[in-house]
Every structure is written in C-alpha cells, then in structure tokens.
Design a protein around this motif. Structure first.
Motif, mmCIF file in Angstrom:
data_model
loop_
_atom_site.group_PDB
_atom_site.id
_atom_site.type_symbol
_atom_site.label_atom_id
_atom_site.label_comp_id
_atom_site.label_asym_id
_atom_site.label_seq_id
_atom_site.Cartn_x
_atom_site.Cartn_y
_atom_site.Cartn_z
ATOM 1 N N MET A 178 0.828 -1.210 0.000
ATOM 2 C CA MET A 178 0.000 0.000 0.000
ATOM 3 C C MET A 178 0.863 1.261 0.000
ATOM 4 O O MET A 178 0.495 2.293 -0.554
ATOM 5 C CB MET A 178 -0.920 0.018 1.227
ATOM 6 C CG MET A 178 -2.086 -0.932 1.163
ATOM 7 S SD MET A 178 -3.242 -0.512 -0.152
ATOM 8 C CE MET A 178 -2.979 -1.858 -1.254
ATOM 9 N N THR A 179 2.050 1.164 0.654
ATOM 10 C CA THR A 179 2.931 2.322 0.684
ATOM 11 C C THR A 179 3.449 2.657 -0.714
ATOM 12 O O THR A 179 3.447 3.809 -1.135
ATOM 13 C CB THR A 179 4.125 2.039 1.625
ATOM 14 O OG1 THR A 179 3.602 1.664 2.892
ATOM 15 C CG2 THR A 179 4.997 3.260 1.788
ATOM 16 N N GLU A 180 3.896 1.608 -1.433
ATOM 17 C CA GLU A 180 4.388 1.849 -2.794
ATOM 18 C C GLU A 180 3.227 2.055 -3.758
ATOM 19 O O GLU A 180 3.328 2.774 -4.735
ATOM 20 C CB GLU A 180 5.241 0.666 -3.272
ATOM 21 C CG GLU A 180 6.521 0.461 -2.468
ATOM 22 C CD GLU A 180 7.484 1.619 -2.640
ATOM 23 O OE1 GLU A 180 7.303 2.400 -3.591
ATOM 24 O OE2 GLU A 180 8.406 1.742 -1.811
ATOM 25 N N PHE A 181 2.141 1.355 -3.487
ATOM 26 C CA PHE A 181 0.927 1.403 -4.296
ATOM 27 C C PHE A 181 1.142 0.921 -5.725
ATOM 28 O O PHE A 181 0.436 1.293 -6.652
ATOM 29 C CB PHE A 181 0.332 2.808 -4.302
ATOM 30 C CG PHE A 181 -1.157 2.797 -4.304
ATOM 31 C CD1 PHE A 181 -1.854 2.217 -3.263
ATOM 32 C CD2 PHE A 181 -1.872 3.328 -5.360
ATOM 33 C CE1 PHE A 181 -3.222 2.173 -3.260
ATOM 34 C CE2 PHE A 181 -3.257 3.293 -5.362
ATOM 35 C CZ PHE A 181 -3.929 2.713 -4.319
ATOM 36 N N THR A 182 2.164 0.119 -5.930
ATOM 37 C CA THR A 182 2.373 -0.493 -7.234
ATOM 38 C C THR A 182 3.218 -1.731 -7.002
ATOM 39 O O THR A 182 4.015 -1.774 -6.071
ATOM 40 C CB THR A 182 3.089 0.446 -8.204
ATOM 41 O OG1 THR A 182 3.603 -0.327 -9.279
ATOM 42 C CG2 THR A 182 4.236 1.171 -7.544
#
Lengths: 172, 282
Positions: A135-139
């Motif tokens: 979720m932090t990188e979201f990719t």
C-alpha cells in the motif's frame, strides 16, 4: 467478560502508545528497511471467537488511529483490515487436532504453545507487513523492494513480539 | 429479506473486508500525494490503452467505408485534374501557352466524369483479355468509356450491365489506343506475348525516339483523357523499307495488378460523335 474487555482496552492503549511514541522514532532511526510494528499484535490477541466482521471493523479503527500518528491516511488501516480478515483463516489452517482448548481462548503461547504461536504470528505479521508496504508503494513494480522490507521488518517485529509475550505472559 | 440478512451474517467477514478495504483505498488515494500520483498514472495508462484498443477496433471495422470515401474523393480530384488539363488555350504562337485554371474560373464545364470501380475479374494470359468491373449502368458507366488506374491505362468499357460492366483490357487484340510520343501521334496495340509490353506503330522515322521516352494518351478519341501516362519506350525497331517505327512500350500499369480503377466517361462524346457522323457520309 468485563475482565476480557479491560484487558484488551489496556493492551490497546499501551501498545498503541509504545508504537507511535517509541517504535516509530526507533524505526526512523535504523533506516528504511527495518520498520518495527508491534500494533498488529492487538488484532492477533483479540478473542478467537469474535465475528470476522467485528475484527475487520476493529482493525480499521486501529489502523486509522495509527495512520493518524504516521500521517499516512488509510495505509495502516488497509493493512489492518486485511490482516484482521485473514486471522480466522489462519487460525483455522493451524488448528490443532481436537480444536483449540480452554475457555475464551486467545492466540497466545499460553493457549497454543510457543511453536504454534510463532508460526501463526509469523504468517500473520508477514501478511500485514506485506500489505502495508504494498500500500505504501501502491504499485507492484517495486515488488522486490516490498518483499525485502517486509522480511526485514518481520524479523525485527517478531523479535520484539517474543520479548513482549515473554514479559507479559498474556492469558486473556 | 430474511435470506438476505442470513447471507450477510454468514458472509459478513468477506463483505465487511471488501467494504473496508475499498474505503481504505479511497482514503489512501485521496489523502496521500504519492499514492494519488501512482494511481493517476496507472489509471491513465489503463484508460489510455483501453481507448487506444477501442479506436483500433472501430477503425478496422470502418476500413471499407474509408476506402470507398477515399476512392470517391480520388475520382472527384481526378476529374478536376483532367478537366484542368483540357483547358489549355493556345494564343497565336505556340511559344505562349496559357493555362486556364478550370477549377477556379469556370471557363468550361467538366470534360469527363470519373467513376471509381473495383476490378472483380481479370486475365492477362489469353489472346483477348477482359476486365470485369463492379459498376454498371446504374452508376453511370457507358460503353466506350476508358478505364484507367492511378498509374496507367487499363482498358475500354465494352458491355455494360445494370450493376456490372465488361471492359476490353488493353491486352485485347482489337484495342487501339491513340498515343503521343514526342508530339507525334501513334497507335498503340498489343501483339500478344509479354502482358506488360505493347507496340506503338505509325511513328514516322524522321524523329529519333530514345529508350525511356514517355508515352502519353492523345485524348483525341475521347476514350482516355489527354496526357494520361501509358508507359515508357523499351525497344525501338525500324523494319526494313518501312517509314514507321515499331516501338516496344513497357506499360506503367501492369494489367494484371490493377485492383482499384476509374471509369472515365467523356461528357462531350455525343456532341463530337454527331459532328463526326457528318463527315463519314462525305
């Protein structure tokens, strides 16, 4: 019942305070890969019998509070919702022969034994941390980096978890 | 209603999970600049790809209409171009040639109409070859109209049905095309053999044709417009005792390779024919 509620409430306040006041600063001090997260333990230590929907809601509330201190709206909440949803599946998967024993059992070494507890807690924290870093990188482009941070954070968090459980010997 | 409630209770876990996770996504995207940027980018790529695919597919299904409209436009342009070539006014001396722009100034009406057609039948290996076209009387095709392609001449319409027409290919022994080589009028015909080579007769021996010279239509017969490319000289032969060359002409349009052609119908043919009938009786 009130005993169980007070126990959980005090635990919530204590671990939450430790998380946002101590572990957050400590994580920032030791670099980007090692993040100390103890607060998922709060979800893990919820009573085994509560409905999944309730666990998910509690997870969301907990995550949002943590997010409030981390200034990352929704990220911790998403991870907590995910791990809270996975918890009953995990417990079912590691259920011993003849079911869990004891009155109002919780996921602690007292009820499960250290080996089972560490297995369940390890997978549980792994899922939580993986979801959090995703979720932090979201990719998933940085999948390698996500996995690396997940494993590094898992090691240090589980270490802390063992210390905590050794110190407090939680039964309810 | 009771069933629905039961369903909710039984699957409360997964439903609440999906709802809360969706809520978290919403919060993440709306309140975190980094994740919002990632989301916008990803969504943009996905949406862009989808739109591009859709555009490709719709474009593919519209190809026939595109081809038709382009053919019609080509025909319109060609007829304008041909008319433009016809209005060349000679003033007193051949050194002064004034080109009137028939497109701007309407000096004369159009000389030819151009009808786009598809070739639906063709042959090159027979003694007399024919070309079948997918347009007929209903589309304005008339006998004795010329058939040209974008790069050369193809044949002459002979028989016209309502929806189809048959044209003598230039590879037909009876076809004679009046052609110009270096300003001299000659007659072009096919003598068999190589389907890309025709023979140009009646060029007097006092001029000196060169290999590679261009052969154009004369426009005299009104079958073909003036100055349409036919081909180039590839062989020059002067038979013993003859005053005329027999010139081999390589066709610029290979007769077997024409798919889309234009029927060129002269609008002045009837008035010219009625004039010519007067002299045929004298």
């Amino acid at each position: 019942m009130s005993n169980l509620l007070t126990a959980n409430l005090w635990r919530f306040l204590g671990i939450l305070a430790a998380q946002v006041l101590i572990f957050k600063q400590a994580s920032e001090a030791i670099g980007p890969y090692f993040n100390i997260f103890l607060y998922p333990l709060l979800l893990l230590l919820l009573p085994m019998v509560i409905p999944t929907a309730l666990a998910v809601l509690i997870g969301f509330a907990l995550g949002i509070v943590v997010d409030f201190f981390y200034a990352t709206p929704g990220v911790h909440a998403g991870a907590s919702v995910f791990s809270a949803f996975c918890r009953p599946l995990l417990l079912a998967a590691f259920e011993p022969k003849g079911g869990y024993s004891g009155k109002d059992p919780i996921t602690s070494p007292h009820h499960l034994g250290w080996q089972n507890f560490l297995l369940i807690a390890g997978v549980f924290f792994f899922l939580h941390l993986f979801w959090y870093f995703a979720m932090t990188e979201f990719t998933l482009v940085y999948f390698g980096s996500i996995l690396l941070r997940t494993v590094a954070s898992l090691l240090i968090s589980v270490l802390l978890l063992v210390i905590y459980m050794g110190l407090f010997r939680t039964k309810t | 209603m009771q069933g629905l409630l039961k369903l909710l209770l039984q699957n409360g876990g997964i439903i609440s999970f999906i709802l809360m996770e969706a809520l978290c996504f919403f919060i993440i995207i709306h309140f975190n600049t980094k994740q919002a940027a990632v989301w916008d980018n990803t969504f943009g790529i996905l949406a862009g790809n989808a739109l591009e695919q859709r555009r490709k597919m719709t474009r593919f299904t519209h190809l026939p209409e595109v081809v038709d409209s382009l053919m019609a436009e080509n025909a319109a342009l060609k007829s304008e171009l041909i008319s433009r070539q016809m209005v060349r006014v000679h003033l007193l001396d051949t050194a002064y040639q004034v080109r009137y722009d028939s497109v701007k100034g309407t000096i004369r009406t159009a000389q030819y109409t151009v009808i786009p057609c598809d070739v639906i039948g063709n042959s090159v290996h027979l003694e007399n070859n024919w070309v079948m076209l997918n347009k007929g009387k209903a589309d304005g095709v008339e006998p004795h109209s010329g058939v040209i392609s974008k790069s050369g001449i193809v044949g002459v319409v002979r028989h016209v049905g309502n929806d189809f027409s048959l044209a003598m290919s230039v590879l037909h022994q009876q076809v004679r095309v009046s052609a110009i080589l270096r300003g001299h009028l000659g007659s072009l015909l096919w003598t068999g053999g190589d389907p890309t080579v025709m023979q140009l007769n009646d060029i007097p021996k006092d001029i000196e044709p060169q290999l590679g010279d261009t052969i154009l239509t004369s426009g005299y017969s009104l079958m073909f417009p003036k100055n349409q490319l036919i081909g180039t000289v590839v062989g020059i032969d002067l038979p013993k005792g003859s005053n005329f060359y027999a010139i081999k002409v390589k066709l610029s349009q290979s007769p077997g390779a024409s798919d889309q052609v234009y029927v060129v119908r002269s609008l002045l043919k009837s008035s010219v024919d009625s004039l010519q009938q007067k002299i045929s009786h004298e």
